[in-house]
Design an enzyme around this catalytic site. Structure first.
Site, PDB file in Angstrom:
ATOM      1  N   HIS A  32       0.569  10.963   3.607  1.00 57.41           N
ATOM      2  CA  HIS A  32       0.024  10.537   2.315  1.00 57.41           C
ATOM      3  C   HIS A  32      -0.478   9.090   2.386  1.00 57.41           C
ATOM      4  O   HIS A  32      -1.616   8.786   2.003  1.00 57.41           O
ATOM      5  CB  HIS A  32       1.089  10.676   1.238  1.00 57.41           C
ATOM      6  N   GLU A  33       0.381   8.209   2.880  1.00 58.41           N
ATOM      7  CA  GLU A  33       0.007   6.795   2.939  1.00 58.41           C
ATOM      8  C   GLU A  33      -1.091   6.540   3.970  1.00 58.41           C
ATOM      9  O   GLU A  33      -1.933   5.662   3.775  1.00 58.41           O
ATOM     10  CB  GLU A  33       1.243   5.939   3.253  1.00 58.41           C
ATOM     11  N   HIS A  36      -4.429   6.842   2.347  1.00 55.94           N
ATOM     12  CA  HIS A  36      -4.851   5.596   1.679  1.00 55.94           C
ATOM     13  C   HIS A  36      -5.352   4.588   2.713  1.00 55.94           C
ATOM     14  O   HIS A  36      -6.407   3.959   2.534  1.00 55.94           O
ATOM     15  CB  HIS A  36      -3.673   4.983   0.915  1.00 55.94           C
TER      16      HIS A  36
END
Length: 451
Positions: A32-33, A36
Site C-alpha cells: 500500500h505504502e 504512494h
C-alpha cells in the site's frame, strides 16, 4: 508441526498467531505504502520517510535519494511522509519547514504538487492493494490451478451413506435420475438432502458403466463441534450420534440442520448416543442471519454441530492459461470487494450483525488458523486482506486516503484548498472515528475469543 509448536507456552502463541499476522499485515501495508511512494517519485515529489508500522523505529536505513526506510514497533499500519507534510497522514502542511527549503526543494514538496499529482499519489495506495490481491489470485490460478469441478468422486468416507450406497473415489458420474451430469456441483444441486428415496445414478468405474440406486443422506453423527458454540457449551462431543430432537427421532444430519434452523431461540432437548449410553442435553440455539445463494438473508437457529461424512469432488486442479488466470484474479478481487460492500450495506441498513466487525486481533486469529492450513491459505488470506484494506482506505473518512480524495475533489470545485483549520478539524474527526471503530472491533474480537 504447528500443533506441536502451539503447545509450547508463549512461544507457541507467538509462532502460530503473531508471526502469520505480522507477515500478512506487513506485506499488505508495505505494498500500500509503496504505491504512494512510487507514484510520488514519478510525479517528482520527495519522500522523506517510508515506514512499515508506527511508533519507535526498530531499525532503518537511508537510501541515496535521502529517504529514510524504517520498520517501527507497532505493526498496525504504515505511512509515507512526503516533503512538506506536518504529520504522517499528510493531512496538514508544515509551513515552517517549507520556508526553510530552497526553491528547488520546495518544488519537490507534496503541497507544491499539482492537484492531479496529489490525487494520483493518494489513490495509488488502495490501487496497489487491489493489484496485489488480483496478482495473488492470478498467480495461484496459473501456478497451481483451480479446484476442478469435473463429475468425479474424490472422497467417500467408509462411514458415510455415500460409501454404503456404492460410491467409490474415482467414480465418474454420468447421470442422476435420468439427467446428464456435466459437473460435480450440478450433481450436488440435484440431490435432495431430506428425501431418502434412492434414484438411479449412472457412473463409470474402471472403464465399465454401471448404475446404482443413490440417495443423499448423512447419518446424524457429530464429526465436529464449533468452539464456543451452544452445542459445545452444552457438552456435546465429536462422535456423538443424534437420536432425537425435542423427543422426535432424527433420521439424518441434514434433517437435524433443517429442524434446528427453524426452531428459533427456545431451548431444545437433544438426545444423543455416546458409547453404550444415552444422554440428553439442553441447547439454546444462536440466532444468525445466513445469506442464501440468491443473495437474500435468512434468519437461522444454529447450534454449532458439523458432520463431515461427506463425499466430494476430485481434489485435482485445472490449470489455467496466463490470460485466463489474469481474468480470474480480477474477478476474484471484484467479488471480494462486492461482498464486502454488500455486508457493509447490510450493517448500515440494520440487517447485518455488528458482531462480525473484526480488527487486528481477529486478523491475527484468522492468520493463525490459516497458517495451520498451509502456506497457500496464508497467501490467499493476504489477498483478501489486501483487497479489504484497499477498500477501507477509500472510505470518505478524513485521515484515510478516501477522505483526502474528497478534500481534493472540493479543492477542484472551489479552485482552492480547504483552510488549514478545516483540514485539522477533519483530521481530528477522522482520528476519533477510526479509534472508535478500532475499539469496537477489538472488543468484538476479545468477546468472541473469551466467551
Amino acid at each position: 508441526m504447528l500443533d506441536a509448536i502451539a503447545s509450547i507456552p508463549y512461544l507457541g502463541t507467538l509462532l502460530t498467531y503473531v508471526l502469520p499476522f505480522l507477515l500478512v499485515l506487513s506485506v499488505v501495508v508495505a505494498v500500500h505504502e509503496y504505491g504512494h511512494y512510487v507514484v510520488a517519485r514519478w510525479r517528482g515529489v520527495h519522500s522523506e520517510v517510508f515506514s512499515v508500522g508506527f511508533g519507535p523505529e526498530l531499525f532503518g536505513w537511508n537510501d541515496k535519494r535521502g529517504t529514510r526506510w524504517r520498520i517501527a514497533a507497532i505493526p498496525l499500519g504504515g505511512y509515507v511522509r512526503f516533503r512538506g507534510d506536518a504529520d504522517e497522514a499528510s493531512s496538514t502542511v508544515d509551513e515552517a519547514a517549507l520556508t526553510e527549503l530552497t526553491p528547488e526543494e520546495r518544488a519537490r514538496s507534496f503541497p507544491a504538487a499539482s492537484l492531479w499529482s496529489r490525487t494520483l499519489i493518494v489513490a495509488a495506495g488502495p490501487i496497489f492493494n487491489f493489484v496485489l490481491a488480483a496478482f495473488i489470485f492470478s498467480a495461484m490460478a496459473f501456478g497451481r490451478g483451480l479446484p476442478g469441478d469435473a463429475p468425479v468422486v474424490g472422497s467417500a468416507p467408509q462411514t458415510s451413506q455415500a460409501w454404503e450406497a456404492g460410491l467409490r473415489p474415482g467414480d465418474r458420474l454420468i447421470s442422476y435420475d435420468g439427467r446428464p451430469l456435466e459437473s460435480f456441483s450440478q450433481f450436488m444441486n440435484a440431490l435432495d438432502s431430506v428425501d431418502s428415496t434412492p434414484k438411479p445414478l449412472v457412473l463409470i468405474r474402471d472403464g465399465a458403466e454401471m448404475e446404482i440406486p443413490f440417495a443423499y443422506v448423512r447419518t446424524p453423527r457429530v464429526t465436529g463441534v464449533s468452539p464456543g458454540s451452544p452445542a459445545a457449551e452444552a457438552g456435546l462431543r465429536k462422535g456423538d450420534v443424534i437420536l432425537a430432537l425435542n423427543g422426535e427421532p432424527v433420521a439424518s444430519f441434514d434433517e437435524l440442520s433443517l429442524r434446528t434452523g427453524a426452531l428459533g431461540a427456545a431451548p431444545i432437548q437433544v438426545e444423543v448416543a455416546r458409547g453404550d449410553g444415552r444422554l440428553t442435553f439442553t441447547i439454546t440455539p444462536e440466532i444468525r442471519e445466513i445469506r442464501l445463494p440468491s443473495g437474500e438473508l435468512q434468519t437461522r437457529s444454529l447450534i454449532g454441530l458439523r458432520n463431515d461424512e461427506f463425499f466430494g469432488a476430485s481434489a485435482g486442479f485445472e490449470r489455467m492459461g496466463l490470460a485466463e488466470s489474469a481474468v480470474h484474479g480480477v474477478k476474484e478481487t471484484g467479488m471480494i470487494l462486492s461482498l464486502t460492500l454488500q455486508h457493509l450495506g447490510d450493517l448500515v441498513r440494520g440487517r447485518g450483525d455488528l458482531d462480525t466487525i473484526s480488527g487486528p486481533v481477529g486478523i491475527a486469529e484468522v492468520s493463525g488458523q490459516a497458517a495451520r492450513m498451509g502456506l497457500d491459505t496464508v497467501i490467499r488470506l493476504m489477498a483478501i486482506v489486501s483487497a479489504s484494506i484497499g477498500l477501507l482506505n477509500l472510505f470518505p473518512i478524513p485521515i484515510l486516503d478516501g477522505g483526502r480524495l474528497v478534500f481534493y475533489a472540493i479543492e477542484g470545485i472551489l479552485g482552492r484548498p480547504l483552510s488549514i483549520r478545516a483540514q485539522e478539524i477533519g483530521a481530528g474527526v477522522g482520528v476519533a472515528l477510526m479509534l472508535m471503530l478500532m475499539a469496537f472491533a477489538t472488543f468484538n474480537d476479545l468477546t468472541r475469543i473469551f466467551s
